[in-house]
Scaffold this active site. Structure first.
Site, PDB file in Angstrom:
ATOM      1  CD  GLN A 177      -2.384   1.395   2.287  1.00 21.01           C
ATOM      2  OE1 GLN A 177      -1.921   1.730   3.424  1.00 21.01           O
ATOM      3  NE2 GLN A 177      -4.485   1.060   2.498  1.00 21.01           N
ATOM      4  CG  HIS A 219      -4.131   5.122   1.758  1.00 22.29           C
ATOM      5  ND1 HIS A 219      -5.475   4.704   2.265  1.00 22.29           N
ATOM      6  CD2 HIS A 219      -3.842   4.613   2.991  1.00 22.29           C
ATOM      7  CE1 HIS A 219      -5.714   4.392   3.314  1.00 22.29           C
ATOM      8  NE2 HIS A 219      -4.967   4.798   4.178  1.00 22.29           N
ATOM      9  CE1 TYR A 229      -3.125   9.288   7.402  1.00 27.62           C
ATOM     10  CE2 TYR A 229      -4.222   7.204   6.290  1.00 27.62           C
ATOM     11  CZ  TYR A 229      -3.875   7.822   7.881  1.00 27.62           C
ATOM     12  OH  TYR A 229      -3.862   7.825   8.963  1.00 27.62           O
ATOM     13  N   GLY A 266      -9.236  -6.479   9.654  1.00 25.94           N
ATOM     14  CA  GLY A 266      -7.816  -5.785  10.269  1.00 25.94           C
ATOM     15  C   GLY A 266      -7.411  -5.732  11.439  1.00 25.94           C
TER      16      GLY A 266
END
Length: 356
Positions: free
Chosen positions: A98, A174, A179, A312
């Protein structure tokens, strides 16, 4: 009926099942943002995932947002990641890197040479970021000039090429969780009136250009994108995300990407279904739940909502998660106190079923 335990062809990359390790920051990189033997052990332990997706890896020095996170912009970093990909491949796994530019999320104390965080617009995030010298208030980021935007696209391309040189099977860009790519997509962090902002479609331009440029460099079958429509994390405000994300998906649809990864950050399954309809390729979903994605949530595969599901925290604590899901448990409980930074504790010491 297709289940989470059935194999799938990911644009030419065969996956043993439809269960993915979601990207998770663990802040355990070595000196110079390198991957370590401990990191190699961590990912190799989880190689029974159909697809392993790494933690966010910065494509440039200024892209770093947290302490002890790894990069893919130096020869030393590339060589260090080869140890990780070799370890995963030796276990029969497939692994995507990623690529994550943190943008405004970060602090100058994390950056060398007087650098400051950058973003689409000079909009400071509320709150603080943890650094090696303690919590620090976010600062006002430097707005990228037009030339700097193009240079940043080139940074994503170079890091993606480095990822393949390091042995990765592909990259996930990402575009989620507040972000840099997400900062260009969101109306409260992108106040630009040039070609990179000002309308729903213009705000998608940076994401689209990054995806197109990376796909042209390494092949669309090795390129993926992660998005999180409406996710308020890191100070993002997208009150009406439908138009932006529909436009984004329509623009990347013809490219033939490896997959689109949707993190459902709010109960907006209707939008997920609309994006599923607009995207003919493989769809990976991180299901919206009140807590961590649970053992029963892989029914989104059975129901045809997604082609893969990413886990996750549950995968963090259960290195052999596919086997545990198939067996119905038992499941180790994640320890949040060890999520970020530290050593093997809470990282590589969670037992597998055959060790229980």
């Amino acid at each position: 009926m297709t289940t989470a335990f059935d194999p799938i062809d990911l644009s030419g990359t065969p996956l043993a099942n439809r269960i993915a390790l979601a990207p998770m920051t663990r802040s355990r990189a070595g000196e110079g943002g390198t991957a370590t033997e401990l990191i190699a052990t961590y990912y190799a332990q989880r190689a029974s995932a159909g697809l392993v997706i790494t933690e966010g890896i910065q494509p440039s020095v200024v892209g770093q947002g947290y302490p002890s996170t790894p990069g893919l912009h130096s020869a030393e970093q590339v060589a260090s990641w080869r140890t990780v990909t070799d370890a995963v491949h030796a276990k029969g796994g497939k692994i995507f890197a990623q690529i994550m530019h943190a943008g405004r999320i970060g602090h100058p104390v994390l950056l060398p040479d007087g650098l400051v965080p950058v973003s689409a617009s000079p909009v400071k995030a509320d709150g603080q970021v943890y650094t090696h010298v303690g919590p620090k208030d976010f600062v006002e980021p430097q707005e990228l000039t037009g030339a700097e935007v193009l240079a940043t696209v080139a940074d994503f391309v170079a890091a993606s090429r480095n990822a393949l040189d390091a042995g990765f099977d592909g990259v996930e860009l990402h575009g989620a969780n507040g972000y840099l790519i997400h900062q260009f997509l969101a109306p409260n962090t992108n106040l630009r009136t040039d070609a990179w902002g000002g309308s729903d479609e213009a705000r998608t331009r940076f994401a689209v250009e990054v995806v197109k440029a990376v796909a042209a460099e390494i092949g669309p079958e090795r390129t993926a994108l992660r998005i999180s429509p409406g996710n308020p994390y890191n100070g993002i405000d997208e009150p009406a995300p439908e138009a932006t994300y529909t436009s984004l998906v329509q623009q990347i649809e013809p490219l033939g990407l490896a997959y689109l990864h949707v993190l459902e950050a709010a109960p907006i399954r209707e939008l997920t279904l609309a994006l599923r309809k607009a995207f003919s390729g493989t769809l990976v979903i991180n299901v919206h739940t009140e807590g961590p994605t649970g053992p029963g949530d892989h029914t989104v595969i059975d129901d045809g909502i997604a082609d893969l599901i990413s886990y996750g925290a549950l995968f963090l604590a259960n290195p052999d998660l596919p086997a545990r899901l198939k067996a119905g448990g038992p499941f180790n409980t994640p320890d949040p106190s060890t999520f970020f930074g530290g050593d093997a504790k809470g990282y590589t010491d969670y037992p597998a079923l055959d060790a229980v």
